[in-house]
Enzyme design. Structure first.
Site, PDB file in Angstrom:
ATOM      1  N   SER A   1      37.373  35.205  34.817  1.00 38.86           N
ATOM      2  CA  SER A   1      38.484  35.871  33.872  1.00 38.86           C
ATOM      3  C   SER A   1      40.062  35.546  33.748  1.00 38.86           C
ATOM      4  CB  SER A   1      37.254  37.251  34.954  1.00 38.86           C
ATOM      5  OG  SER A   1      38.127  37.617  35.509  1.00 38.86           O
TER       6      SER A   1
ATOM      7  N   LYS B   1      38.210  47.105  33.751  1.00 38.56           N
ATOM      8  CA  LYS B   1      39.473  46.871  34.075  1.00 38.56           C
ATOM      9  C   LYS B   1      40.475  47.390  32.460  1.00 38.56           C
ATOM     10  CE  LYS B   1      37.546  41.704  34.425  1.00 38.56           C
ATOM     11  NZ  LYS B   1      36.799  40.192  33.925  1.00 38.56           N
TER      12      LYS B   1
END
Length: 780
Positions: A676, A719
């Site tokens: 990511s 996140k």
């Protein structure tokens, strides 16, 4: 010298053989035999005695008689009642039967057989005498009928032939054996025949004695047990504790009452019958008793009634847990289907999420809401297949598996069974635990689940299975395929505050002896407690900190007689010390080569800065900050993309041979890996190479390909929460993650600009602070 054949009266003996020198009596009742005795008495009292082969034959033919018999002298004849004559004879000479004439009585033509004189050496005769004496002495000692007198008389005989005759005449053996002795012509043959017969008889007596000893011991033991049981019975009667119904009868009564199929009852009745026939003191008795009691305790056809009121179930779920909408919705759907279909397949649900998010506790709430019995089976560290399937009864200490035990403890066939920590099971040489669970968690198979101990099919189709796991990575694919996955994500600060207010504070106050109104925690203090003293996805540490506050408040109330303790932001620091955690807030200014990335951890989301420096060198590429293989590959893919578009961003062709690039992620002691950070590293490198600043209020997450495409990632809710806490205003998210973002609560997304990107160009357009002058040349 050979004697001539003689014609003398003959008697056919049944079941008897006379040997030379033997004095014996026998009874005769057949007319031919009586006439033969009378004829012999009229002449010289000599009669030929020959044994019949078949005792049952009334009128024997020549072939029915042995060929060797004995010429005997009649000593006495006594007439008895019923036309029976008793004859006393003494055997003299062996003779061979040649012909037989049938008339009023039997007349035999016989050939007398004189003993052959053998000149055996003295040593051989001495050895034979000693051998036969020792063997016959053993025979006499083992056979009480003969006694010691026979053995003593035998020792006095020194002539071998006389000794053999003496032993032959005193042997208690059948007529077949005596006939073998009679037919032995030479001394050596008679010796060998006698020795074989004696040794065989000794072996038979030994075996018979052993059997008698064993039987006697068993009879004595049974007799002793019987006497002791009768004594116990009398003692119990005297004490008034007489159990009139035996255990086996009690089990049979329980078997009749048992709600089960005929197959189960038949098996149980067989085991009870076995139990009856086994001694109570034997180890097998305890094994059978344990098995019978297990079968009786299992809920074969016994089920509880589910709660059919959806509103009531929804209220209970909302009371016990804040949030968790997906789980609550799925449980209410299950209840609705059950109400409509009257049965409905029980779903197999797996709750996946970080520790402390309430996965285990919600299973209890679901059981309470559906009015089901609750059974918890902890699978953490289980690596023996027998823990699931049970041990076979042949093993010492065998017992049912955890599933069968869970049903037994629940007492009904349709409980809610929680399989806790299903991702922590392992396998070794004792078997694969995950494979054993495949049958349990397959709705097509678990209606006939077989436990090795129970040995009868258990119906698990009505059991509502709920499994919990922290990660799906360690669960084998076949097992995962059988479960319905529901993700339990991290809590927001607002959710944590609600959970603390509605559940945790009251729970800890009660646990620490505080009454209502003795402790109050301000909203600001609670917010500071959540943000500064705990960093986690769930609320476990938050509950511990609230417990710590309650203990300190309890001491204040007890020692200083305070009526109430108020916790504010200022007093919180006095009680718990300095704040332990703080969020990395956004940078104060836009900077070159520094980009804010978003990461998912086991305790929730986090932000991390990726820093890139360029230095004169030889074109080397360096990565630091304890990066995993995936992140290293992402960095290499990023630099390859930048080199492929270097002309577009006016990067000198010689740059990658003359300058070194160093990528660093702070907190080097913490391992970092995952797909990511690709676009984040590529943006940081391009910013450092082109000297363009990156916006301070932008964060991003996503993977990069060699051609600059942006790939989707996971953990978005955590996140985005981390970005919001850090003060980020704009977040770059892969376009393919748009459905995931739409599921996130508006409360979390409020105040954030989420930009969906498909290529690196879109990322750079959002992240870079100012437009680059296309005509400007960079001086490296």
């Amino acid at each position: 010298m050979k004697e001539e054949n003689k014609n003398i009266p003959a008697v056919a003996l049944r079941g008897m053989t006379i040997l030379p020198g033997m004095v014996a009596h026998f009874d005769v009742s057949r007319s031919r035999s009586i006439h033969a005795v009378e004829a012999a008495m009229m002449k010289d009292q000599t009669v030929f005695l020959v044994t019949q082969k078949n005792v049952e034959k009334e009128d024997p033919e020549l072939e029915d008689l042995y060929s060797i018999g004995i010429i005997a002298v009649i000593k006495q004849v006594i007439k008895l009642q019923n036309n029976v004559v008793r004859v006393l004879v003494e055997g003299e000479t062996r003779a061979r039967l040649s012909e037989m004439e049938w008339g009023e009585y039997l007349i035999a033509e016989v050939e007398p057989l004189q003993r052959e004189e053998e000149m055996l050496p003295a040593e051989i005769q001495a050895a034979m005498i000693r051998g036969i004496q020792e063997t016959f002495t053993r025979y006499c000692l083992m056979n009480p009928k003969h006694g010691k007198e026979l053995a003593r008389q035998m020792v006095e005989i020194s002539d071998l032939e006389k000794l053999l005759d003496y032993i032959g005449n005193n042997l208690s053996v059948g007529f077949e054996e005596k006939q073998k002795i009679l037919e032995a012509g030479t001394v050596q043959e008679r010796y060998e025949t006698l020795m074989i017969i004696l040794l065989n008889e000794i072996n038979i007596i030994q075996i018979k004695t052993e059997f008698q000893t064993k039987v006697k011991e068993k009879v004595d033991k049974n007799q002793k047990e019987y006497i002791l049981r009768e004594q116990m019975k009398l003692i119990r009667e005297e004490l008034g504790e007489d159990n009139t119904v035996s255990e086996a009868d009690h089990y049979l009564e329980e078997c009749e009452k048992l709600e089960a199929d005929e197959e189960v009852k038949e098996k149980l009745e067989k085991e009870i019958e076995r139990f009856k026939n086994v001694s109570l003191n034997s180890s097998e008795s305890a094994v059978i008793r344990g098995y019978i009691e297990t079968i009786l305790e299992l809920p074969w056809n016994k089920a509880s009634k589910d709660n059919k009121n959806l509103e009531d179930a929804e209220r209970i779920l909302d009371e016990d847990h804040y949030g968790m909408e997906k789980v609550k919705e799925r449980m209410l759907e299950f209840l609705a289907v059950r109400n409509l279909t009257k049965k409905g397949d029980s779903p197999i649900i797996c709750l996946v999420g970080p520790p402390g998010t309430g996965k285990t506790s919600i299973a209890k709430s679901v059981a309470r809401a559906l009015d089901k019995k609750y059974v918890r089976i902890s699978l953490g560290g289980v690596r023996d297949e027998a823990e699931i399937r049970g041990h076979r009864k042949t093993y010492v200490g065998a017992m049912p598996g955890r599933i069968a035990n869970g049903l037994k403890n629940a007492g009904v066939r349709n409980p809610l069974m929680l399989l806790d920590e299903i991702d922590k099971i392992s396998s070794d040489y004792k078997g694969d635990t995950a494979s054993a669970l495949l049958e349990v968690l397959d709705s097509e198979q678990n209606s006939k689940f077989r436990d090795h101990y129970v040995e009868l099919p258990l119906d698990l189709s009505e059991v509502l299975f709920i499994a919990t796991a922290n990660s799906l990575q360690t669960i084998p694919r076949p097992l995962l395929d059988r479960m319905e996955i529901i993700e339990v994500s991290s809590y927001t600060e607002n959710e944590k505050a609600h959970i603390a207010r509605e559940h945790l504070i009251a729970k800890q106050m009660e646990k620490n002896g505080l009454q209502e109104g003795q402790l109050s925690i301000s909203n600001h203090a609670l917010e500071k407690l959540i943000r500064g003293y705990t960093r986690e996805a769930g609320v476990r540490n938050l509950e511990r900190k609230i417990g710590e506050i309650c203990r300190k408040a309890a001491r204040e109330i007890y020692q200083k007689n305070k009526k109430m303790v108020k916790i504010t932001e200022i007093s919180l620091e006095k009680l718990l010390g300095k704040e332990k955690y703080n969020f990395d807030l956004i940078n104060e200014t836009d900077e070159i080569g520094i980009v804010r990335g978003l990461a998912w951890t086991s305790v929730g989301g986090d932000t991390l800065q990726i820093e890139v420096n360029i230095m004169p060198g030889k074109g080397e590429f360096q990565l630091t900050g304890q990066l995993g293989d995936v992140m290293k590959e992402s960095a290499k893919a990023g630099i390859s993309y930048i080199r492929s578009v270097s002309e577009k961003y006016q990067i000198d062709k010689e740059f990658f041979q003359e300058w070194d690039i160093h990528i660093h992620i702070p907190e080097g002691a913490v391992p970092k890996d995952g797909p990511s950070a690709g676009i984040t590293m590529a943006t940081a490198m391009l910013s450092a190479i082109t000297k363009r600043k990156v916006r301070k209020d932008v964060a991003m997450t996503g993977e990069i390909t060699l051609r600059g495409r942006v790939l989707p990632i996971g953990g978005l809710k955590e996140k985005i929460l981390a970005a919001k806490n850090a003060g980020i205003k704009t977040i770059c998210v892969p376009k393919k993650n748009e459905p995931d973002v739409s599921e996130i609560a508006q409360e979390i997304k409020k105040g954030l600009e989420i930009v969906f990107v498909e290529s690196m160009e879109q990322v750079l357009d959002v992240a870079l602070a100012e437009e680059m002058d296309r005509g400007e040349e960079h001086d490296y």
